[in-house]
Design an enzyme around this catalytic site. Sequence first.
Site, mmCIF file in Angstrom:
data_model
loop_
_atom_site.group_PDB
_atom_site.id
_atom_site.type_symbol
_atom_site.label_atom_id
_atom_site.label_comp_id
_atom_site.label_asym_id
_atom_site.label_seq_id
_atom_site.Cartn_x
_atom_site.Cartn_y
_atom_site.Cartn_z
ATOM 1 N N ASP A 13 140.600 43.418 44.898
ATOM 2 C CA ASP A 13 140.555 44.583 43.996
ATOM 3 C C ASP A 13 141.255 44.318 42.667
ATOM 4 O O ASP A 13 141.743 45.246 42.016
ATOM 5 C CB ASP A 13 141.181 45.825 44.660
ATOM 6 C CG ASP A 13 140.596 46.118 46.024
ATOM 7 O OD1 ASP A 13 139.360 46.161 46.126
ATOM 8 O OD2 ASP A 13 141.362 46.306 46.985
ATOM 9 N N LYS A 16 137.704 41.487 39.604
ATOM 10 C CA LYS A 16 136.861 40.284 39.494
ATOM 11 C C LYS A 16 135.515 40.600 38.849
ATOM 12 O O LYS A 16 134.945 39.758 38.154
ATOM 13 C CB LYS A 16 136.661 39.664 40.882
ATOM 14 C CG LYS A 16 137.934 39.092 41.491
ATOM 15 C CD LYS A 16 137.688 38.466 42.838
ATOM 16 C CE LYS A 16 137.363 39.476 43.919
ATOM 17 N NZ LYS A 16 138.483 40.390 44.222
ATOM 18 N N GLY A 40 133.935 45.247 47.114
ATOM 19 C CA GLY A 40 133.043 45.599 46.021
ATOM 20 C C GLY A 40 133.617 45.257 44.674
ATOM 21 O O GLY A 40 134.815 45.066 44.525
ATOM 22 N N HIS A 41 132.747 45.146 43.701
ATOM 23 C CA HIS A 41 133.140 44.942 42.316
ATOM 24 C C HIS A 41 132.675 46.152 41.509
ATOM 25 O O HIS A 41 131.566 46.637 41.704
ATOM 26 C CB HIS A 41 132.476 43.697 41.726
ATOM 27 C CG HIS A 41 132.858 42.424 42.409
ATOM 28 N ND1 HIS A 41 134.102 42.189 42.924
ATOM 29 C CD2 HIS A 41 132.141 41.293 42.653
ATOM 30 C CE1 HIS A 41 134.140 40.973 43.448
ATOM 31 N NE2 HIS A 41 132.962 40.419 43.301
ATOM 32 N N THR A 42 133.512 46.606 40.610
ATOM 33 C CA THR A 42 133.112 47.644 39.672
ATOM 34 C C THR A 42 132.963 47.023 38.295
ATOM 35 O O THR A 42 133.880 46.361 37.808
ATOM 36 C CB THR A 42 134.153 48.779 39.610
ATOM 37 O OG1 THR A 42 134.273 49.368 40.910
ATOM 38 C CG2 THR A 42 133.716 49.845 38.624
ATOM 39 N N GLN A 223 137.147 39.740 47.922
ATOM 40 C CA GLN A 223 138.514 39.948 48.415
ATOM 41 C C GLN A 223 139.516 39.137 47.575
ATOM 42 O O GLN A 223 139.339 39.006 46.382
ATOM 43 C CB GLN A 223 138.619 39.620 49.910
ATOM 44 C CG GLN A 223 137.934 40.628 50.805
ATOM 45 C CD GLN A 223 136.546 40.215 51.221
ATOM 46 O OE1 GLN A 223 136.174 39.053 51.198
ATOM 47 N NE2 GLN A 223 135.748 41.177 51.612
ATOM 48 N N THR A 300 135.028 51.233 50.357
ATOM 49 C CA THR A 300 135.523 52.095 51.431
ATOM 50 C C THR A 300 135.900 53.494 50.972
ATOM 51 O O THR A 300 135.906 54.427 51.779
ATOM 52 C CB THR A 300 136.778 51.468 52.067
ATOM 53 O OG1 THR A 300 137.809 51.381 51.068
ATOM 54 C CG2 THR A 300 136.470 50.070 52.592
#
Length: 427
Positions: A13, A16, A40-42, A223, A300
């Site tokens: 988090d 990336k 996940g990537h934002t 991760q 999540t």
Amino acid sequence: MPALVLLGAQWGDEGKGKATDLLGDRVDYVVRYQGGNNAGHTVVIGDQKYALHLLPSGILSPNVVPVIGNGVVIDPGVLLEEIAGLKERGIDCSKLVISSNAHLITPYHRTIDKVSERFLGKAKIGTTGRGIGPAYADKINRIGIRVQDLFDPSILRQKIEGALKDKNQVLIKVFNRKNIEVDEVLDEYLKYAEILRPYVADTSLLLDQALAAGKRVLLEGSQGTLLDVDHGTYPFVTSSNPTAGGACTGSGIGPTKITRVIGIVKAYTTRVGSGPFPTELFDEDGAALQRIGGEVGVTTGRARRCGWYDAPIARYAVRVNGLTDFFLTKLDVLTGWEKIPVCVAYEIDGKRVEELPASQSDFHHAKPIYEYLPGWKEDIRSARKLSDLPKNAQAYVAFLEKISGAPMSAIGVGPGRDETIVVKDFL
């Protein structure tokens, strides 16, 4: 042309997606090399926000070939839903390439993940319940299902039958759940075969040919370093290798092809799930970091635990990954603090420890030793050069660089695509 690795230097988090997107228009291939849809990537482009779970961040760059490598575990339903969602927003996904050797997550992996986590009670790991761990376990036990198996119905049936023979016994006799029917899984997964077929290829060969032709390849980890199954805070880890070594095995690219390893590190520290976290905050500062930083998991929706920057963790990430550069993210979140603590070492059993302890028990009992730096109140989101930052923000970055072991080559000063200071170009 050499390959670059971009990975998380903390517990994931770290931002990336923003870092990959910064490079996305100047690389030819972006490769996701491990993990599943448990992270996940934002990526923020203009006023649009994109949450990616399985797809590489390069999917948002029209000139990039996005690749899902052999080290990834794929839930085909989730993947197709993610592709459909991007297509609805006008994103072209036709260039996507998926390794034929990547393993698949099935309904029985998800079921076992959820019931076994509940069974652990207070000793739970903090899994997302998406079947990633059980899928990797089947891979290691040599009973996994790979993408290529979708195209041979008889092999697919055999593998599902073999896996469910034991798993149904466990579900029924240990967890008091109903059994899973072979035909239900088979029918669902055969439907995915023709939809996925156009995307599937020998990605190791594809990437080798691309490098030989002078193309730029970016290997994107999911991760973070401390969630690595070998080098993380075991057992509170993921089931794969987000570290730089995993980039080789998860993509089929040899280590001599990689010349730069970039670690993404947040200006403070967060983690999701259970496990040790020496600088974790339980006060107003922790709540403020969570609120201002928007610290909620992309996949999540869980609130992230927040704490101050941990230099021993950064130094550890440099060591186990061979980091050549840091990309420091979310510096803007720290605006407004009068003083900003930085963990420079730990106290363990009354002794000062400079590095991450080898013993997990020691790490659980580690107390942070802080140095305090003066904060700043100026808005830094418009800064595009290091000299644009307030003096105290410049001093904070310089201090982190000095104690972390690698140069801060880029600095994120906001969530937007252009809200970045590039000190030293990565390409």
